[in-house]
Design an enzyme around this catalytic site. Structure first.
Site, PDB file in Angstrom:
ATOM      1  CB  THR A 167      -0.805   0.054   1.321  1.00 63.67           C
ATOM      2  OG1 THR A 167      -1.323  -1.232   1.606  1.00 63.67           O
ATOM      3  CG2 THR A 167      -1.913   1.065   1.260  1.00 63.67           C
ATOM      4  NE  ARG A 195      -7.947  -8.292   0.748  1.00 64.34           N
ATOM      5  CZ  ARG A 195      -6.994  -7.404   1.013  1.00 64.34           C
ATOM      6  NH1 ARG A 195      -6.540  -6.608   0.075  1.00 64.34           N
ATOM      7  NH2 ARG A 195      -6.499  -7.308   2.236  1.00 64.34           N
ATOM      8  CG  LEU A 196     -13.223  -3.989  -1.771  1.00 62.86           C
ATOM      9  CD1 LEU A 196     -14.287  -2.956  -1.415  1.00 62.86           C
ATOM     10  CD2 LEU A 196     -12.361  -3.478  -2.915  1.00 62.86           C
ATOM     11  CB  THR A 218       0.551  -0.424   5.469  1.00 64.97           C
ATOM     12  OG1 THR A 218       1.554  -0.614   6.461  1.00 64.97           O
ATOM     13  CG2 THR A 218       0.531   1.011   5.012  1.00 64.97           C
ATOM     14  N   GLY A 221      -5.181  -5.791   5.785  1.00 61.01           N
ATOM     15  CA  GLY A 221      -6.374  -4.951   5.891  1.00 61.01           C
ATOM     16  C   GLY A 221      -7.543  -5.658   6.539  1.00 61.01           C
TER      17      GLY A 221
HETATM   18  N1  GLY Z   1      -3.521  -2.841   3.669  1.00 54.22           N
HETATM   19  C1  GLY Z   1      -3.676  -3.197   2.329  1.00 54.22           C
HETATM   20  C2  GLY Z   1      -4.603  -4.296   2.065  1.00 54.22           C
HETATM   21  O1  GLY Z   1      -5.104  -4.937   2.968  1.00 54.22           O
HETATM   22  O2  GLY Z   1      -4.850  -4.554   0.898  1.00 54.22           O
HETATM   23  N1  GLY Z   2       4.095  -1.939   3.201  1.00 55.29           N
HETATM   24  C1  GLY Z   2       2.765  -1.527   3.080  1.00 55.29           C
HETATM   25  C2  GLY Z   2       1.727  -2.594   3.018  1.00 55.29           C
HETATM   26  O1  GLY Z   2       2.055  -3.652   2.919  1.00 55.29           O
HETATM   27  O2  GLY Z   2       0.534  -2.464   3.044  1.00 55.29           O
END
Ligand code: GLY
Ligand code: GLY
Length: 307
Positions: A167, A195-196, A218, A221
């Site tokens: 991210t 997928r979100l 990040t 999620g």
């Molecule tokens: N934090 C990024 C994701 O879950 O896609």
């Molecule tokens: N390093 C950022 C992420 O993985 O969401």
């Protein structure tokens, strides 16, 4: 109040654009958008925009969100295919529609309508990595039938800290004291289509409020959605916690999750005075982040606290 910028490691290539925007007196939202457009165009950032990792079917689906700390207005897109600048589409969702989030076909329809740049986002390198991953993680039978196999049966190998991340995020206070934040991502590599993660979910991956500060998260999620992490950390700031206390408390909430896929998370918090605190759980090494405040020539790289 001095202007400041915090970017995570994937956002680093956009930091100069953010500094230029802030120095020239542009708004925090303009600076966030300018920075993330640079990241989205850069094929070396393998988890955002062009060059980003695809889903399990080899399609790049992007997500982005943006939030204004003065008004708490926000815009987001999810599972957007075929458009380079998800952050700009998210911003226009905020600016032009009565909605906060558009996903999938509806988001693409809106992107086309506002004249956004259409682009095939799968780079040759990302395609080669995807094909290698399929070869290495699927059985010979599944490969022979691919893609006519139940995706839920072949999904779990992608639940790996190395693939389930990626991210670019920025938190910015402009010269006028207003805060803005934004995130852009192509999401967890080789995940289920549709997928979100938390990046487009206001209150999970991002929350910005001039009165208290700004937060972005990040990595996994699924965890920060369950804990409402960005909003929770902002509420801790509201109750008088320092950036460090709010960040530690939000990570403690994440530690108490049971079941589901659990992995690393990084939480970035800046309090109203502009003090940053960034910490991670589930990681051995400190995740780097970039911090700049008005008067500095360049941003400096710092390491997150590992908890
Ligand atoms: N934090 C990024 C994701 O879950 O896609
Ligand atoms: N390093 C950022 C992420 O993985 O969401």
């Amino acid at each position: 109040m001095s202007a400041l910028i915090l970017a995570n490691v994937e956002g680093a290539v956009g930091v100069q654009a953010a500094i230029d925007a802030v120095r020239s007196g542009r708004s925090a939202l303009d600076a966030v958008e300018a920075a993330l457009r640079v990241v989205e165009s850069d094929p070396s950032v393998r988890s955002v925009g062009y060059g980003g990792a695809p889903n399990l079917l080899g399609e790049v689906e992007c997500a982005a969100s943006i939030m204004c700390g003065a008004t708490l207005r926000a815009g987001a897109v999810g599972a957007l295919r075929g458009y380079l600048h998800a952050i700009s589409v998210a911003r226009q969702v905020m600016e032009r529609t009565p909605h906060v989030m558009l996903v999938g076909e509806g988001a693409a329809m809106f992107a086309a309508e506002i004249g956004e740049q259409k682009r095939d986002l799968l780079s040759d390198e990302a395609r080669a990595d995807y094909e290698r991953w399929i070869r290495e993680h699927l059985s010979a039978d599944h490969i022979a039938e691919w893609p006519h196999v139940p995706l839920s049966r072949v999904l779990w190998p992608s639940a790996d800290p190395e693939t389930a991340k990626g991210t670019a995020c920025l938190l910015i206070r402009a010269k006028n004291g207003n805060w803005g934040g934004g995130i852009s991502t192509s999401g967890w590599a080789y995940r289920h289509p549709g997928r979100l993660g938390d990046s487009p979910i206001i209150g999970a991956g991002l929350y910005v409020d001039n009165r208290y500060g700004a937060v972005t998260c990040t990595h996994i999620g699924e965890m920060t959605i369950r804990a409402g992490t960005a909003r929770a950390a902002t509420a801790y700031l509201k109750r008088g916690a320092s950036a460090e206390e709010a960040c530690r408390e939000a990570l403690e909430d994440l530690r108490s999750l049971r079941g589901g896929y659990l992995g690393p998370v990084v939480v970035h918090v800046i309090d109203r005075q502009g003090n940053p605190f960034v910490a991670s759980i589930g990681m051995e090494d400190p995740e780097p982040f970039w911090f700049w405040w008005e008067g500095m020539e360049d941003a400096e790289c710092r390491g997150a606290v590992v908890l």
